[in-house]
Design a protein around this motif. Sequence first.
Motif, PDB file in Angstrom:
ATOM      1  N   GLY A 121       0.800  -1.219   0.000  1.00 42.82           N
ATOM      2  CA  GLY A 121       0.000   0.000   0.000  1.00 42.82           C
ATOM      3  C   GLY A 121       0.832   1.267   0.000  1.00 42.82           C
ATOM      4  O   GLY A 121       2.055   1.242   0.196  1.00 42.82           O
ATOM      5  N   VAL A 122       0.131   2.375  -0.205  1.00 45.80           N
ATOM      6  CA  VAL A 122       0.721   3.711  -0.174  1.00 45.80           C
ATOM      7  C   VAL A 122      -0.236   4.629   0.571  1.00 45.80           C
ATOM      8  O   VAL A 122      -1.441   4.649   0.282  1.00 45.80           O
ATOM      9  N   ASP A 123       0.293   5.362   1.545  1.00 47.38           N
ATOM     10  CA  ASP A 123      -0.456   6.404   2.252  1.00 47.38           C
ATOM     11  C   ASP A 123       0.143   7.759   1.908  1.00 47.38           C
ATOM     12  O   ASP A 123       1.368   7.929   1.962  1.00 47.38           O
ATOM     13  N   VAL A 124      -0.720   8.720   1.572  1.00 49.33           N
ATOM     14  CA  VAL A 124      -0.263  10.078   1.263  1.00 49.33           C
ATOM     15  C   VAL A 124      -1.122  11.064   2.045  1.00 49.33           C
ATOM     16  O   VAL A 124      -2.358  10.948   2.053  1.00 49.33           O
ATOM     17  N   THR A 125      -0.488  12.014   2.711  1.00 51.73           N
ATOM     18  CA  THR A 125      -1.203  13.089   3.391  1.00 51.73           C
ATOM     19  C   THR A 125      -0.608  14.420   2.964  1.00 51.73           C
ATOM     20  O   THR A 125       0.612  14.527   2.772  1.00 51.73           O
ATOM     21  N   ALA A 126      -1.453  15.422   2.838  1.00 51.13           N
ATOM     22  CA  ALA A 126      -1.003  16.772   2.476  1.00 51.13           C
ATOM     23  C   ALA A 126      -1.835  17.782   3.238  1.00 51.13           C
ATOM     24  O   ALA A 126      -3.057  17.617   3.370  1.00 51.13           O
ATOM     25  N   ARG A 127      -1.174  18.829   3.736  1.00 45.33           N
ATOM     26  CA  ARG A 127      -1.849  19.872   4.499  1.00 45.33           C
ATOM     27  C   ARG A 127      -1.283  21.219   4.101  1.00 45.33           C
ATOM     28  O   ARG A 127      -0.071  21.360   3.901  1.00 45.33           O
ATOM     29  N   THR A 128      -2.160  22.194   4.025  1.00 45.76           N
ATOM     30  CA  THR A 128      -1.713  23.535   3.698  1.00 45.76           C
ATOM     31  C   THR A 128      -2.572  24.558   4.421  1.00 45.76           C
ATOM     32  O   THR A 128      -3.718  24.270   4.797  1.00 45.76           O
ATOM     33  N   SER A 129      -2.008  25.757   4.642  1.00 47.62           N
ATOM     34  CA  SER A 129      -2.712  26.848   5.320  1.00 47.62           C
ATOM     35  C   SER A 129      -2.499  28.136   4.557  1.00 47.62           C
ATOM     36  O   SER A 129      -1.411  28.381   4.016  1.00 47.62           O
ATOM     37  N   LEU A 130      -3.544  28.957   4.516  1.00 42.04           N
ATOM     38  CA  LEU A 130      -3.493  30.264   3.869  1.00 42.04           C
ATOM     39  C   LEU A 130      -3.986  31.328   4.828  1.00 42.04           C
ATOM     40  O   LEU A 130      -4.865  31.071   5.657  1.00 42.04           O
ATOM     41  N   ARG A 131      -3.420  32.541   4.693  1.00 44.45           N
ATOM     42  CA  ARG A 131      -3.883  33.710   5.445  1.00 44.45           C
ATOM     43  C   ARG A 131      -4.190  34.825   4.454  1.00 44.45           C
ATOM     44  O   ARG A 131      -3.418  35.769   4.303  1.00 44.45           O
ATOM     45  N   PRO A 132      -5.315  34.732   3.730  1.00 44.34           N
ATOM     46  CA  PRO A 132      -5.595  35.750   2.706  1.00 44.34           C
ATOM     47  C   PRO A 132      -5.848  37.129   3.297  1.00 44.34           C
ATOM     48  O   PRO A 132      -5.579  38.137   2.645  1.00 44.34           O
ATOM     49  N   LEU A 133      -6.394  37.179   4.514  1.00 39.81           N
ATOM     50  CA  LEU A 133      -6.631  38.432   5.220  1.00 39.81           C
ATOM     51  C   LEU A 133      -6.116  38.277   6.642  1.00 39.81           C
ATOM     52  O   LEU A 133      -5.908  37.165   7.139  1.00 39.81           O
ATOM     53  N   ARG A 134      -5.957  39.386   7.331  1.00 43.55           N
ATOM     54  CA  ARG A 134      -5.340  39.364   8.656  1.00 43.55           C
ATOM     55  C   ARG A 134      -6.067  38.439   9.627  1.00 43.55           C
ATOM     56  O   ARG A 134      -5.447  37.697  10.382  1.00 43.55           O
ATOM     57  N   ASP A 135      -7.389  38.451   9.632  1.00 47.99           N
ATOM     58  CA  ASP A 135      -8.161  37.685  10.602  1.00 47.99           C
ATOM     59  C   ASP A 135      -8.795  36.428  10.015  1.00 47.99           C
ATOM     60  O   ASP A 135      -9.648  35.810  10.645  1.00 47.99           O
ATOM     61  N   VAL A 136      -8.400  36.071   8.805  1.00 49.34           N
ATOM     62  CA  VAL A 136      -8.992  34.917   8.126  1.00 49.34           C
ATOM     63  C   VAL A 136      -7.943  33.823   7.977  1.00 49.34           C
ATOM     64  O   VAL A 136      -6.806  34.080   7.573  1.00 49.34           O
ATOM     65  N   ARG A 137      -8.332  32.608   8.296  1.00 50.98           N
ATOM     66  CA  ARG A 137      -7.449  31.451   8.151  1.00 50.98           C
ATOM     67  C   ARG A 137      -8.166  30.373   7.350  1.00 50.98           C
ATOM     68  O   ARG A 137      -9.330  30.065   7.601  1.00 50.98           O
ATOM     69  N   LEU A 138      -7.457  29.785   6.398  1.00 46.74           N
ATOM     70  CA  LEU A 138      -7.982  28.696   5.580  1.00 46.74           C
ATOM     71  C   LEU A 138      -7.040  27.502   5.702  1.00 46.74           C
ATOM     72  O   LEU A 138      -5.824  27.642   5.529  1.00 46.74           O
ATOM     73  N   ASP A 139      -7.592  26.329   5.997  1.00 49.50           N
ATOM     74  CA  ASP A 139      -6.791  25.112   6.135  1.00 49.50           C
ATOM     75  C   ASP A 139      -7.401  24.007   5.292  1.00 49.50           C
ATOM     76  O   ASP A 139      -8.628  23.850   5.242  1.00 49.50           O
ATOM     77  N   LEU A 140      -6.547  23.229   4.651  1.00 50.82           N
ATOM     78  CA  LEU A 140      -6.988  22.109   3.828  1.00 50.82           C
ATOM     79  C   LEU A 140      -6.124  20.893   4.153  1.00 50.82           C
ATOM     80  O   LEU A 140      -4.893  20.957   4.092  1.00 50.82           O
ATOM     81  N   ASN A 141      -6.774  19.780   4.507  1.00 46.28           N
ATOM     82  CA  ASN A 141      -6.098  18.508   4.786  1.00 46.28           C
ATOM     83  C   ASN A 141      -6.599  17.451   3.810  1.00 46.28           C
ATOM     84  O   ASN A 141      -7.814  17.284   3.638  1.00 46.28           O
ATOM     85  N   LEU A 142      -5.671  16.745   3.191  1.00 49.18           N
ATOM     86  CA  LEU A 142      -6.011  15.697   2.229  1.00 49.18           C
ATOM     87  C   LEU A 142      -5.330  14.393   2.627  1.00 49.18           C
ATOM     88  O   LEU A 142      -4.153  14.400   3.034  1.00 49.18           O
TER      89      LEU A 142
END
Length: 689
Positions: free
Chosen positions: A542-563
């Motif tokens: 088998g193969v396991d893959v994980t990816a995570r990223t974070s963005l701060r488009p504005l000062r008080d806004v946070r976006l997170d994506l986990n795959l």
Amino acid sequence: MKRFLAILLSLTVLCQAVTATGSNDSVPERRVNSVDSMQYLENVIVYGRKPYAEVIPAQVLSAKTLEGLNSHSVADAIRYFSGVQLKDYGGVGGIKTVDIRSMGTNHMGVFYDGIQLGNAQNGQIDLGKFSLDNIEEISLYNGQKSDIFQPARDYGSAGTIYLRTRKPKFNDGKRDNINFTMRTGSFDLVNPSLRWEHKLNRSVSFTLNAEYTYASGQYHFRYRKKFSDGTLAWDTTALRRNGDVHAWRAEGAVFGAIPDGKWNAKFYYYDSERGIPGAIVNNVWKNSQRQWDRNFFTQGGWQKKVSERYEAMVNAKYARDYMHYVNPDTTLMLIDNKFWQDEIYVSSANKFTIVRDWDVNLSLDYKWNYLNSTLVNFSYPTRHTGLAALATAYTLGGFKAQASLLYTMVNDLHESRNAGQTIAHHSQWMHKFTPAAFFSYAPWVQHDLNFRAFYKRIFRMPTFNDLYYTDIGNASLKPEYVDQYNLGFQYQLMPEEGIFAGFKISADAYYNHVTDKIIAVPKGTGQYRWMMMNIGKVKIRGVDVTARTSLRPLRDVRLDLNLNYTYQRAQDYSKPDDYGDGGTYKGQIAYIPWHSGSAVFHASWRDVVELNYSFIYVGERYHTSSNIPANHEQPWYTHDISAHYTFGVGKTRIKVTGEVNNLFNQYYDVIQNYPMPGRNFKIILKFDI
């Protein structure tokens, strides 16, 4: 002077950033320090990152992440780890067990605040019993935990899940924290819980937590039946019945600090009655099986750094479990069985520092298990288990290595009766050594890139049911072995400016070889009598893959994506002569998909407004190792969304959450003929005082 002060302050902040600890379930935040309160010093911005501490890092879900996953129990949350298959038998109170990398549920160790949860009867831990209300973090390790300072029992599983409950934290001079949560929604759900944390003094605090769950478990499902030629027999919608659950949970803990050490004590009690909705087969729409569970354990731990070169840890636990199962259907077999399990466990771990980067640990454990039952001609088994683990860890620059050798001694005592009902007492001994080795290498200091590899050989003992269950058990069973091989990497990027706040990716390729697998086979020529045998063999790639990223488009806004993505080719090599059309040789084993994965998206504004979206996909699979069209299972997937709004009233913090699960109302089975709920809703109110 200004330049000197700026450099000194920068180095101080950088050291604090590098030595900070925390969960690694998301990309670490940039460390930013703005010093503008001193007129003689201009703004200074410092960036730092947490160093790569573990040889084989864990997959982690923190409390904040768990809140956004639309999960009711620990089992629901674990679905978002890569390499995990959840067996869910449907219904709010349905049994839920977890399997990692296709090695089998019994090879998975589940630890609650550092001490393993046990079930000597069948080896399976029903994770649906454990609520997320008091969970601070869930960690999943393949192989074993990357910390040699642990009990010997921690070395004894092919994979481990660690459930860490909340430890009281007090801010602004507070001595009490009170949380009340109320959940309601589909299936007549009523789920209140209360948590009280109190600070007795600077060194001692305690927490009490209680929860009640009721749900009728009734939901509509779609049922389709096809003839052998593929034509549709019927396609209808029915109501799932006998899936109700009434459950109480209460737990408390005391935490203490001592010079260079800590201690804790905990109790846990769970009491439930639930219906078992059963499989939808032969046009039977309702089942009447009932199950009552009472689970209690108390445990404690003590840890202290005795000197610069020696650290000690002691753990102890007593557990008692009761299960009552009733099947009133006399057309099959009237069943009314009761089981009582007792367990005593003690452990001592001792870590020695040979030189600065070389540690050695010696752990000694003892465990006693006993099973009683109302079954006729029961064997009343007792098991004594002794474990000794010798482990070492060494670090040289970017190279880290760990190795361990586990010795296991098991003595089983049981009774048997002959035709004249004469009781005979039997004793069986087993001794085994099992090794493990783990390595990681970071070739560049300026780049957060790490390569890792491990090998582990481990086994699981046959359960009491495997060995001694009346008319089915086989007292001659041998342990079931697994050889694990893993090769992978992890890369993390943290830019110093811009809206892109971080990125992390990891991938692992693995091969597991399971031998002497314990499976049920027909006993004699009749297919209605079965016996447990060591004839199974499985090869898993088998193969396991994980990816995570974070963005701060504005000062008080946070976006997170986990795959997460998993590919598995898990083949049954048990019967080489069973080859060809309809055969099982080299067939994908039951319920293991070739492809599966998940995606979690989180958006927040000032931690006041939060939006979450999660997606789970399980690809095509077969419900037996005979990979023929009649046994084929279609892929299934679910979409879940939730929204949170947090506000304050005086000193009380209130959080309102709305959830929609299975947004597109997909009808699917995780296990064949056990239909899962369609679209459902939940509303949650949380009050923190």
